[in-house]
Design a protein around this motif. Structure first.
Motif, PDB file in Angstrom:
ATOM      1  N   ILE A  16       0.846  -1.188   0.000  1.00 52.20           N
ATOM      2  CA  ILE A  16       0.000   0.000   0.000  1.00 52.20           C
ATOM      3  C   ILE A  16       0.890   1.249   0.000  1.00 52.20           C
ATOM      4  CG2 ILE A  16      -1.782   1.260   1.278  1.00 52.20           C
ATOM      5  CD1 ILE A  16      -2.705  -1.387   2.423  1.00 52.20           C
ATOM      6  N   ASN A  17       0.504   2.233  -0.792  1.00 51.72           N
ATOM      7  CA  ASN A  17       1.257   3.488  -0.912  1.00 51.72           C
ATOM      8  C   ASN A  17       2.695   3.238  -1.375  1.00 51.72           C
ATOM      9  OD1 ASN A  17      -1.003   4.943   0.043  1.00 51.72           O
ATOM     10  ND2 ASN A  17      -0.381   4.587   2.175  1.00 51.72           N
ATOM     11  N   ALA A  18       2.857   2.322  -2.316  1.00 50.62           N
ATOM     12  CA  ALA A  18       4.194   2.050  -2.855  1.00 50.62           C
ATOM     13  C   ALA A  18       4.735   3.287  -3.556  1.00 50.62           C
ATOM     14  CB  ALA A  18       4.128   0.878  -3.832  1.00 50.62           C
ATOM     15  N   SER A  19       6.041   3.489  -3.451  1.00 54.14           N
ATOM     16  CA  SER A  19       6.673   4.643  -4.082  1.00 54.14           C
ATOM     17  C   SER A  19       8.012   4.217  -4.662  1.00 54.14           C
ATOM     18  CB  SER A  19       6.868   5.776  -3.066  1.00 54.14           C
ATOM     19  OG  SER A  19       7.700   5.343  -1.998  1.00 54.14           O
TER      20      SER A  19
ATOM     21  N   ASP B 185       8.796   5.338 -12.022  1.00 56.06           N
ATOM     22  CA  ASP B 185       7.900   5.851 -10.981  1.00 56.06           C
ATOM     23  C   ASP B 185       6.687   4.935 -10.908  1.00 56.06           C
ATOM     24  OD1 ASP B 185       6.306   7.199  -9.207  1.00 56.06           O
ATOM     25  OD2 ASP B 185       6.471   9.146 -10.202  1.00 56.06           O
TER      26      ASP B 185
ATOM     27  N   ARG C 116       4.003   5.246  -9.539  1.00 56.52           N
ATOM     28  CA  ARG C 116       2.716   5.939  -9.626  1.00 56.52           C
ATOM     29  C   ARG C 116       2.177   5.990 -11.050  1.00 56.52           C
ATOM     30  NH1 ARG C 116       4.505  11.334  -6.585  1.00 56.52           N
ATOM     31  NH2 ARG C 116       6.251  10.926  -8.014  1.00 56.52           N
TER      32      ARG C 116
ATOM     33  N   ASN D 140      -0.840   3.414 -13.020  1.00 57.45           N
ATOM     34  CA  ASN D 140      -2.258   3.639 -13.316  1.00 57.45           C
ATOM     35  C   ASN D 140      -2.486   4.086 -14.751  1.00 57.45           C
ATOM     36  OD1 ASN D 140      -3.035   2.994 -10.671  1.00 57.45           O
ATOM     37  ND2 ASN D 140      -2.665   5.093  -9.967  1.00 57.45           N
TER      38      ASN D 140
END
Length: 366
Positions: free
Chosen positions: A184-187, A262, A264, A267
């Protein structure tokens, strides 16, 4: 004829080395040694053989690293007279990477006759080791020992993104399946691997159905690499941007690496591909095979499964033209009428055949 004996002996030795690569790698894997943590070059303390390529992966525990220390002897062929440990070694070498693959971050590659002094430490939870020798100039090699030690930072090892499909004849890989495999909330960066395997009597075909990566022109930051069975060698193909082609692996195992600078941007990334078992034969006459029409054969059980397992989808087109067409025709209201017309034509043909007439037989109007 005596002058041929050394040549024949050399050929025999070379063939023997090639056939026994697996046995020659046992010492790299620590098998047969008094201490499993110790690993050596093949035949150590004697000279290592030519044409050897050995790989070993060491797995540590959570919050622990893997470190390696060399013992008293280090002699590996070097192209240059005064090459220093850690520089590029194009011929014989011992190599360490921080991970479980041949594309994992390089720690160091050593050759020459100087004892490596820099620390060899893997913090990812895996240490990848490769020893390779070329056809010429064998040396004494090395002896080394590894240890599992507490991590300097005290943190957990990096999360490994690995999805495996090892049982089956075909299947799909999709980037959307990675989301549930990530913290969760991987960066940070995303470096994921799909490991694919089919039965040993087949190879793997990789059909790209959808491919869209963010920042098409930044191929160093976002890409997909396809490897065949062993990540030690260069990838079969490397893709980035908006297009990717089908890939045919020469082995029954495939690694697909998916890298994003990245996480993010996952998605806005969409990749979907079908992997399928196949083999190449001039005539797909063996039991249980379906002929694709281009010397490619797939397991017969994959035909008419709703997925195009042949390169041009023949395994599905045959179904739609054959089974589905006949079924739809029989289910329609035209089947009885066509059957009556067919019977009338047969009867008229028989009458014409057994009746002698001066004029040609003419079919009565329907």
């Amino acid at each position: 004829m005596r002058f041929l004996l050394p040549i024949l002996a050399l050929l025999s030795l070379t063939t023997g080395n090639s056939a026994s690569h697996f046995d020659q790698c046992l010492s790299i894997k620590g098998i047969g040694l008094q201490n499993f943590n110790i690993f050596t070059s093949p035949n150590f303390p004697d000279r290592y053989p030519a044409n050897v390529d050995c790989v070993r992966v060491i797995h540590s525990r959570p919050q622990h690293d893997v470190i390696v220390k060399f013992h008293h002897v280090f002699q590996i062929e070097s192209t240059y007279d005064k090459i220093e440990a850690g520089q590029e070694c194009p011929n014989d070498f011992i190599e360490f990477r921080d991970g479980r693959y041949g594309f994992s971050p390089l720690i160091a590659r050593f050759c020459g006759d100087r004892m490596p002094k820099r620390e060899i430490r893997a913090v990812s939870g895996f240490l990848w080791i490769r020893f390779r020798s070329d056809p010429m100039l064998e040396y004494q090699g090395f002896s080394a020992e590894y240890a599992i030690v507490p991590s300097k930072s005290g943190r957990f090892n990096n999360h490994e993104c690995l999805l495996e499909y090892l049982n089956g004849l075909d299947g799909f890989i999709r980037t959307r399946d990675l989301i549930s495999n990530l913290p969760i909330n991987a960066s940070g960066t995303l470096d994921c691997v799909w490991r694919l395997a089919v039965p040993s009597n087949f190879k793997i075909a990789f059909y790209v159905k959808e491919f869209q990566l963010k920042s098409p022109n930044q191929c160093a930051q976002n890409f997909v690499e396809v490897y065949s069975g062993d990540t030690s060698d260069k990838p079969l193909r490397r893709f980035c941007g908006l297009t990717a082609n089908d890939v045919f692996s020469p082995s029954n195992e495939m690694f697909v690496r998916f890298y994003l600078s990245d996480v993010r941007s996952l998605n806005t990334t969409s990749i979907s591909a079908l992997f399928s078992s196949y083999t190449r034969l001039k005539n797909c006459t063996q039991e249980g095979l379906f002929a694709c029409g281009d010397e490619n054969c797939v397991p017969k059980s994959l035909a008419c499964n709703g997925r195009p397992n042949c390169p041009y989808g023949r395994d599905e087109r045959v179904c739609s033209v054959g089974q589905d067409t006949i079924f739809n025709f029989l289910a329609s209201g035209f089947a009885p009428l066509v059957s009556i017309i067919f019977i009338v034509l047969i009867v008229v043909s028989l009458i014409c055949f057994y009746t002698i007439r001066k004029n040609h037989c003419a079919l009565p109007p329907l």
